[in-house]
Design an enzyme around this catalytic site. Structure first.
Site, PDB file in Angstrom:
ATOM      1  N   ALA A 145     -16.136 -18.800  -8.621  1.00 43.57           N
ATOM      2  CA  ALA A 145     -15.846 -19.876  -7.666  1.00 43.57           C
ATOM      3  C   ALA A 145     -14.403 -20.333  -7.854  1.00 43.57           C
ATOM      4  O   ALA A 145     -13.861 -20.268  -8.953  1.00 43.57           O
ATOM      5  CB  ALA A 145     -16.809 -21.037  -7.901  1.00 43.57           C
ATOM      6  N   VAL A 185       0.830  -1.205   0.000  1.00 43.14           N
ATOM      7  CA  VAL A 185       0.000   0.000   0.000  1.00 43.14           C
ATOM      8  C   VAL A 185       0.866   1.257   0.000  1.00 43.14           C
ATOM      9  O   VAL A 185       0.628   2.187  -0.772  1.00 43.14           O
ATOM     10  CB  VAL A 185      -0.965  -0.032   1.212  1.00 43.14           C
ATOM     11  CG1 VAL A 185      -1.614   1.314   1.431  1.00 43.14           C
ATOM     12  CG2 VAL A 185      -2.025  -1.103   0.997  1.00 43.14           C
ATOM     13  N   CYS A 234      -5.003  -9.647   2.591  1.00 49.77           N
ATOM     14  CA  CYS A 234      -6.059  -8.836   3.214  1.00 49.77           C
ATOM     15  C   CYS A 234      -7.261  -9.636   3.694  1.00 49.77           C
ATOM     16  O   CYS A 234      -7.600  -9.585   4.876  1.00 49.77           O
ATOM     17  CB  CYS A 234      -6.528  -7.761   2.251  1.00 49.77           C
ATOM     18  SG  CYS A 234      -5.277  -6.526   1.950  1.00 49.77           S
TER      19      CYS A 234
HETATM   20  C1  UDX Z   1      -8.410  -7.342  -1.679  1.00 45.60           C
HETATM   21  C2  UDX Z   1      -9.513  -6.303  -1.991  1.00 45.60           C
HETATM   22  O1  UDX Z   1     -10.110  -6.596  -3.268  1.00 45.60           O
HETATM   23  C3  UDX Z   1      -8.936  -4.912  -1.974  1.00 45.60           C
HETATM   24  O2  UDX Z   1      -9.972  -3.954  -2.164  1.00 45.60           O
HETATM   25  C4  UDX Z   1      -8.256  -4.668  -0.635  1.00 45.60           C
HETATM   26  O3  UDX Z   1      -7.646  -3.395  -0.608  1.00 45.60           O
HETATM   27  C5  UDX Z   1      -7.214  -5.745  -0.357  1.00 45.60           C
HETATM   28  O4  UDX Z   1      -7.807  -7.032  -0.444  1.00 45.60           O
HETATM   29  P1  UDX Z   1      -6.414  -8.517  -3.024  1.00 45.60           P
HETATM   30  O5  UDX Z   1      -6.214  -9.340  -1.805  1.00 45.60           O
HETATM   31  O6  UDX Z   1      -5.230  -7.894  -3.667  1.00 45.60           O
HETATM   32  O7  UDX Z   1      -7.453  -7.325  -2.745  1.00 45.60           O
HETATM   33  O8  UDX Z   1      -7.083  -9.462  -4.146  1.00 45.60           O
HETATM   34  P2  UDX Z   1      -8.551  -9.762  -4.708  1.00 45.60           P
HETATM   35  O9  UDX Z   1      -8.511  -9.595  -6.162  1.00 45.60           O
HETATM   36  O10 UDX Z   1      -9.589  -9.044  -3.975  1.00 45.60           O
HETATM   37  O11 UDX Z   1      -8.663 -11.334  -4.409  1.00 45.60           O
HETATM   38  C6  UDX Z   1      -8.665 -11.842  -3.076  1.00 45.60           C
HETATM   39  C7  UDX Z   1      -8.851 -13.338  -3.081  1.00 45.60           C
HETATM   40  O12 UDX Z   1     -10.154 -13.687  -3.499  1.00 45.60           O
HETATM   41  C8  UDX Z   1      -7.920 -14.080  -4.032  1.00 45.60           C
HETATM   42  O13 UDX Z   1      -7.497 -15.281  -3.414  1.00 45.60           O
HETATM   43  C9  UDX Z   1      -8.778 -14.381  -5.234  1.00 45.60           C
HETATM   44  O14 UDX Z   1      -8.352 -15.491  -5.959  1.00 45.60           O
HETATM   45  C10 UDX Z   1     -10.122 -14.621  -4.553  1.00 45.60           C
HETATM   46  N1  UDX Z   1     -11.268 -14.378  -5.444  1.00 45.60           N
HETATM   47  C11 UDX Z   1     -11.546 -13.132  -5.901  1.00 45.60           C
HETATM   48  C12 UDX Z   1     -12.087 -15.455  -5.801  1.00 45.60           C
HETATM   49  O15 UDX Z   1     -11.861 -16.607  -5.390  1.00 45.60           O
HETATM   50  N2  UDX Z   1     -13.176 -15.214  -6.593  1.00 45.60           N
HETATM   51  C13 UDX Z   1     -13.479 -13.968  -7.052  1.00 45.60           C
HETATM   52  O16 UDX Z   1     -14.483 -13.833  -7.764  1.00 45.60           O
HETATM   53  C14 UDX Z   1     -12.641 -12.887  -6.704  1.00 45.60           C
END
Ligand code: UDX
Length: 434
Positions: free
Chosen positions: A255, A11, A263
């Site tokens: 899924a 960040v 996060c």
């Molecule tokens: C997240 C939030 O989106 C962001 O706003 C915050 O500031 C930090 O946390 P990030 O952890 O970088 O961001 O990734 P993100 O794209 O949100 O994915 C998080 C997790 O969810 C990943 O493991 C991803 O694979 C999973 N995911 C995401 C799914 O399994 N399905 C989805 O449809 C979306």
């Protein structure tokens, strides 16, 4: 405007570079001297598309500086951002605020003239009050305001998310601070980014509520996927069918093997702790945390099942280790649950990831790392896709067939179509699709 950014993690570094790109003069401060030295030489501590170029151009334009010495950076700053880590505290899952409080102490000792202290780190409700108290105690006459300004950027899309956000949230009741924050984010008004001013505590909670809601959404569709598998329905079509309803929305309904990253796991857990302590448990998030943890563990059994129930002595070729594509981040990645379970069941694992293998090497003992997707599956008894990197989306299936010792493919990200894969002669298992 002069900005000091305390902490050069994901960040801090991205926000610092983007604020510099907006035209502000930004000094990024970190205690880690070798990290600062590398940044001065243009070497990024993380893999994030476009970040190296953004840093290089702003360093060249003399708007972005790196230092281990907080003194000058803070003394001259109009705004000092706290962007240090808030990891899960060992043992109880509360956010560890020691780095935030240490930064507050440091700022208190060095600030000069009216200073806006902005918490960008994800911090539990009430942390801003603590930060204010720490600074007030050290500097009873200090002229400052403490503001909450959570960051919503995603890894892998961080620069775009920072520069074209859905919204900017600013929590403060100080009018001078509000003006300064408006000025800082002014370049975003060109594309009419909404800026939401709230009380500080509300702003702090918005960040947790947003992450928790997205984790709920993902976990909901993951459970729908399990149900689809039992009743012969297709989760991708369910996602589309519900996502086209504007009240639900299409995003974050893919899924997969369970959410990971720096996060969601940490912030959902911290939110449940805060809520329990406050006597207002968020049971839906409690459940999401438990369901997601169980899901990551269940993925190994799914793979073993697809391989006939016994993987003793078999080799599994794994594509993708990072928690999602476009990052080298391994924090809470599903691969960290899946690979050890496969090896415990007697399998040999050979894996490839475009960016995360160095980090994975420290975390995954006993895994052999390969130099390409095809090398990972050479002679293997199954190919398993764990991360949805673009380069896995159009594999050369003649090469895949020639390399594999079987026709078994397990795709935990649904990047291929079951019909196409069946037509190519693969025994293909994916998530929530017949
Ligand atoms: C997240 C939030 O989106 C962001 O706003 C915050 O500031 C930090 O946390 P990030 O952890 O970088 O961001 O990734 P993100 O794209 O949100 O994915 C998080 C997790 O969810 C990943 O493991 C991803 O694979 C999973 N995911 C995401 C799914 O399994 N399905 C989805 O449809 C979306």
């Amino acid at each position: 405007m002069r900005v000091a950014m305390i902490g050069t993690g994901y960040v801090g570094l991205v926000s610092g570079a983007c604020f510099a790109d907006f035209g502000h003069v930004v000094t990024c401060v970190d205690k880690d001297a070798s990290k600062i030295e590398r940044l001065k030489n243009g070497i990024m501590p993380i893999y994030e598309p476009g970040l190296d170029d953004l840093v290089a151009s702003n360093v060249k334009e003399e708007r972005l500086f790196f230092t281990t010495d907080a003194a000058d950076a803070i003394k001259d700053a109009d705004a000092v951002f706290i962007a240090v880590g808030t990891p899960s505290r060992r043992g109880d899952g509360h956010a560890d605020l020691s780095y935030v409080y240490a930064a507050a102490e440091e700022i208190a000792g060095l600030m000069d003239g009216f200073t806006v202290v902005v918490t960008k780190s994800t911090v539990p409700v009430g942390t801003g009050d603590e930060v204010e108290e720490i600074i007030r105690k050290a500097r009873p006459d200090g002229d400052f305001a403490v503001v909450s300004n959570p960051e919503f950027l995603r890894e892998g899309a961080a620069i775009k998310d920072f520069k074209i956000p859905d919204r900017v949230v600013v929590g403060t009741d100080d009018e001078r601070a509000r003006q300064l924050m408006r000025e800082l984010y002014r370049p975003l008004f060109l594309n009419e980014t909404p800026i939401l001013f709230t009380e500080r505590r509300t702003s702090e909670l918005i960040k947790y509520a947003a992450n928790a809601f997205l984790a709920v959404k993902i976990t909901f569709i993951n459970e729908m996927a399990d149900l689809c598998e039992k009743v012969g329905a297709n989760v991708q079509e369910v996602s589309r069918g519900i996502g086209l309803d504007n009240r639900i929305g299409r995003k974050f309904l893919n899924a997969g093997p369970g959410y990971g990253g720096s996060c969601f796991p940490k912030d959902t857990l911290a939110l449940t702790k805060t809520a329990n302590d406050a006597g207002a448990p968020v049971r839906i998030v409690d459940t999401v945390v438990a369901v997601n943890a169980a899901r990551k563990k269940a993925m190994a059994a799914k793979i073993i099942g697809a391989m006939g129930g016994d993987v003793k002595g078999k080799t599994i070729g794994v594509l993708g280790l990072a928690f999602k594509q476009n990052t080298d981040d391994m924090r809470d990645a599903p691969s960290l649950d899946i690979l050890p379970a496969l090896m415990a069941a007697g399998a040999k694992v050979r894996a490839f990831d475009p960016e995360a293998m160095t980090e994975a090497g420290h975390l995954l003992e006993g895994v052999e790392f390969a130099s390409s997707p095809y090398a990972a599956i050479q002679g293997a008894d199954a190919m398993v896709i764990i991360t949805e990197w673009d380069q896995f989306r159009a594999l050369d299936f003649d090469r895949v067939k020639a390399a594999l010792n079987s026709n078994i493919v397990v795709d935990l990200r649904n990047i291929y179509s079951p019909e196409d894969m069946a037509a190519r002669g693969f025994a293909y298992t994916s998530i929530g699709r017949p």
